[in-house]
Design an enzyme around this catalytic site. Sequence first.
Site, PDB file in Angstrom:
ATOM      1  N   ARG A 112      63.752 180.211  93.547  1.00 18.76           N
ATOM      2  CA  ARG A 112      64.082 181.258  94.108  1.00 18.76           C
ATOM      3  C   ARG A 112      65.417 181.823  93.228  1.00 18.76           C
ATOM      4  O   ARG A 112      66.762 182.091  93.954  1.00 18.76           O
ATOM      5  CB  ARG A 112      64.385 181.288  95.602  1.00 18.76           C
ATOM      6  CG  ARG A 112      65.330 180.285  96.145  1.00 18.76           C
ATOM      7  CD  ARG A 112      65.703 180.540  97.594  1.00 18.76           C
ATOM      8  NE  ARG A 112      66.696 179.380  98.103  1.00 18.76           N
ATOM      9  CZ  ARG A 112      66.192 178.317  98.443  1.00 18.76           C
ATOM     10  NH1 ARG A 112      64.902 178.171  98.918  1.00 18.76           N
ATOM     11  NH2 ARG A 112      67.158 177.559  99.234  1.00 18.76           N
ATOM     12  N   PHE A 115      66.563 186.099  88.916  1.00 18.88           N
ATOM     13  CA  PHE A 115      66.922 186.871  87.704  1.00 18.88           C
ATOM     14  C   PHE A 115      68.390 186.468  87.242  1.00 18.88           C
ATOM     15  O   PHE A 115      68.845 187.523  86.690  1.00 18.88           O
ATOM     16  CB  PHE A 115      66.582 188.369  87.700  1.00 18.88           C
ATOM     17  CG  PHE A 115      65.092 188.728  87.786  1.00 18.88           C
ATOM     18  CD1 PHE A 115      64.190 187.785  87.565  1.00 18.88           C
ATOM     19  CD2 PHE A 115      64.893 190.168  88.123  1.00 18.88           C
ATOM     20  CE1 PHE A 115      62.946 188.321  87.694  1.00 18.88           C
ATOM     21  CE2 PHE A 115      63.512 190.554  88.129  1.00 18.88           C
ATOM     22  CZ  PHE A 115      62.572 189.714  87.967  1.00 18.88           C
ATOM     23  N   ASN A 139      60.858 189.259  78.256  1.00 20.18           N
ATOM     24  CA  ASN A 139      60.420 189.665  79.770  1.00 20.18           C
ATOM     25  C   ASN A 139      61.731 190.621  80.554  1.00 20.18           C
ATOM     26  O   ASN A 139      62.687 190.006  80.300  1.00 20.18           O
ATOM     27  CB  ASN A 139      60.001 188.417  80.369  1.00 20.18           C
ATOM     28  CG  ASN A 139      59.624 188.592  81.793  1.00 20.18           C
ATOM     29  OD1 ASN A 139      60.301 189.382  82.639  1.00 20.18           O
ATOM     30  ND2 ASN A 139      58.412 188.202  82.191  1.00 20.18           N
ATOM     31  N   SER A 175      58.367 189.254  90.315  1.00 19.49           N
ATOM     32  CA  SER A 175      59.045 188.051  90.928  1.00 19.49           C
ATOM     33  C   SER A 175      59.178 188.123  92.423  1.00 19.49           C
ATOM     34  O   SER A 175      59.437 189.260  92.803  1.00 19.49           O
ATOM     35  CB  SER A 175      60.484 188.117  90.124  1.00 19.49           C
ATOM     36  OG  SER A 175      61.088 187.105  90.983  1.00 19.49           O
ATOM     37  N   THR A 245      49.206 185.052  86.047  1.00 10.32           N
ATOM     38  CA  THR A 245      50.292 185.619  86.956  1.00 10.32           C
ATOM     39  C   THR A 245      51.586 184.982  87.009  1.00 10.32           C
ATOM     40  O   THR A 245      51.768 183.924  86.511  1.00 10.32           O
ATOM     41  CB  THR A 245      49.366 185.319  88.405  1.00 10.32           C
ATOM     42  OG1 THR A 245      49.599 184.177  88.780  1.00 10.32           O
ATOM     43  CG2 THR A 245      47.986 185.893  88.553  1.00 10.32           C
ATOM     44  N   ASN A 246      52.280 185.544  87.806  1.00 10.63           N
ATOM     45  CA  ASN A 246      53.593 184.941  88.245  1.00 10.63           C
ATOM     46  C   ASN A 246      53.658 183.925  89.537  1.00 10.63           C
ATOM     47  O   ASN A 246      52.481 183.539  89.740  1.00 10.63           O
ATOM     48  CB  ASN A 246      54.660 186.073  88.863  1.00 10.63           C
ATOM     49  CG  ASN A 246      55.985 186.033  88.334  1.00 10.63           C
ATOM     50  OD1 ASN A 246      56.638 184.830  88.741  1.00 10.63           O
ATOM     51  ND2 ASN A 246      56.634 187.194  88.064  1.00 10.63           N
ATOM     52  N   THR A 247      54.519 183.463  90.139  1.00 15.47           N
ATOM     53  CA  THR A 247      54.553 182.651  91.101  1.00 15.47           C
ATOM     54  C   THR A 247      54.000 182.937  92.324  1.00 15.47           C
ATOM     55  O   THR A 247      53.775 184.238  92.488  1.00 15.47           O
ATOM     56  CB  THR A 247      55.933 182.254  91.475  1.00 15.47           C
ATOM     57  OG1 THR A 247      56.883 183.243  91.705  1.00 15.47           O
ATOM     58  CG2 THR A 247      56.478 181.234  90.151  1.00 15.47           C
ATOM     59  N   TYR A 318      54.658 176.770  81.646  1.00 14.07           N
ATOM     60  CA  TYR A 318      56.005 176.668  82.013  1.00 14.07           C
ATOM     61  C   TYR A 318      56.103 175.215  82.790  1.00 14.07           C
ATOM     62  O   TYR A 318      56.318 174.053  82.275  1.00 14.07           O
ATOM     63  CB  TYR A 318      56.544 177.422  82.799  1.00 14.07           C
ATOM     64  CG  TYR A 318      57.918 177.449  83.273  1.00 14.07           C
ATOM     65  CD1 TYR A 318      58.647 176.384  83.336  1.00 14.07           C
ATOM     66  CD2 TYR A 318      58.615 178.565  83.685  1.00 14.07           C
ATOM     67  CE1 TYR A 318      60.010 176.214  83.511  1.00 14.07           C
ATOM     68  CE2 TYR A 318      60.083 178.755  83.780  1.00 14.07           C
ATOM     69  CZ  TYR A 318      60.617 177.409  83.999  1.00 14.07           C
ATOM     70  OH  TYR A 318      61.939 177.339  84.448  1.00 14.07           O
TER      71      TYR A 318
END
Length: 339
Positions: A112, A115, A139, A175, A245-247, A318
């Site tokens: 979490r 950014f 990104n 995100s 995809t993202n998380t 990642y």
Amino acid sequence: MFYKIAQKVMFQMDPERAHHLAIGSLKMTANSPLTCLYGQTIAPAPVSVMGLTFPNPVGLAAGMDKDGESIDAFHAMGFGHVEVGTVTPRPQPGNDLPRLFRLKPAKGIINRMGFNNKGVDNLVKNLIAKKTDIMVGVNIGKNKDTPVEQGKDDYLICMDKVYLHAAYIAVNISSPNTPGLRSLQYGDLLDELLSAIKTKQLELAEKHKKYVPIALKIAPDLTIEEIENIAQALIKNKFDGAIATNTTLTRDGVSGLANANESGGLSGKPLTELSIKVIKQLAICLKGQIPIIGVGGINSADDALAKFDAGATMVQIYSGFIYQGPKLIKEIVNAYRLK
């Protein structure tokens, strides 16, 4: 061998402290004889995506090198490209600590971060300073204190500043750790954002006589209808690529594990099947008109091949890279070459 030793030490440390130590060490050793500790030669397996030719189809996903400090070191490991960021117009500290958690039995990670980055101007300096010619995607996101309704302004600011220094630009609206950000994936907000970004892209292409592709990074927590709507918006606004995809906010496969109840986005092996499901549906909706970069839960060459089979043209790693090390890059490239 070196990575296994380094990993054993790192996994005894707080995850974020280990991350900073790793990035700092890579920054110090890049372009020095010490790259022999982690560098490797990978025979080319070129792939064309978004009008660009990459030396191989395996990239480093955004989030690992947010500020572009260790790009040359990742080049030495054999990545076909590196996606830096997420970067925002202004520096921001991100969310409160602790904010990064390992789920080792499941080969997963919950973050979490929010950014956290040093801002787009700092990133541009690092992009200019890199010594290798590796393809770098940037990104971009919005600052936490920018209202969602004005979010597109942050994306346009970042585009303007990174345009000349990026192989491609990835727009992050997926995100789960920036309040309200995922609302940009839906309805009028999505269409307004994509339209504004496309207009800006064409303006910058004319100004600089250089066309830089734009891709949209989407979440895995979407219904079939939502995926269809995103695909239609991508086609309508003539985007160049999609990153899926993202998380995820789900906790499938990790219930009962230490840290599983921490808030944030879950990545790694628990995301594998959900990511493939989204890629398959997105590929159906895009009908081959826009390429897909597959990311999420790739821990082996077989995982990567499943992404290709689902419809991805290129992949990124990642969490799998953290658990498996640089050897995973070569394993995927070799498997891709044989498929």
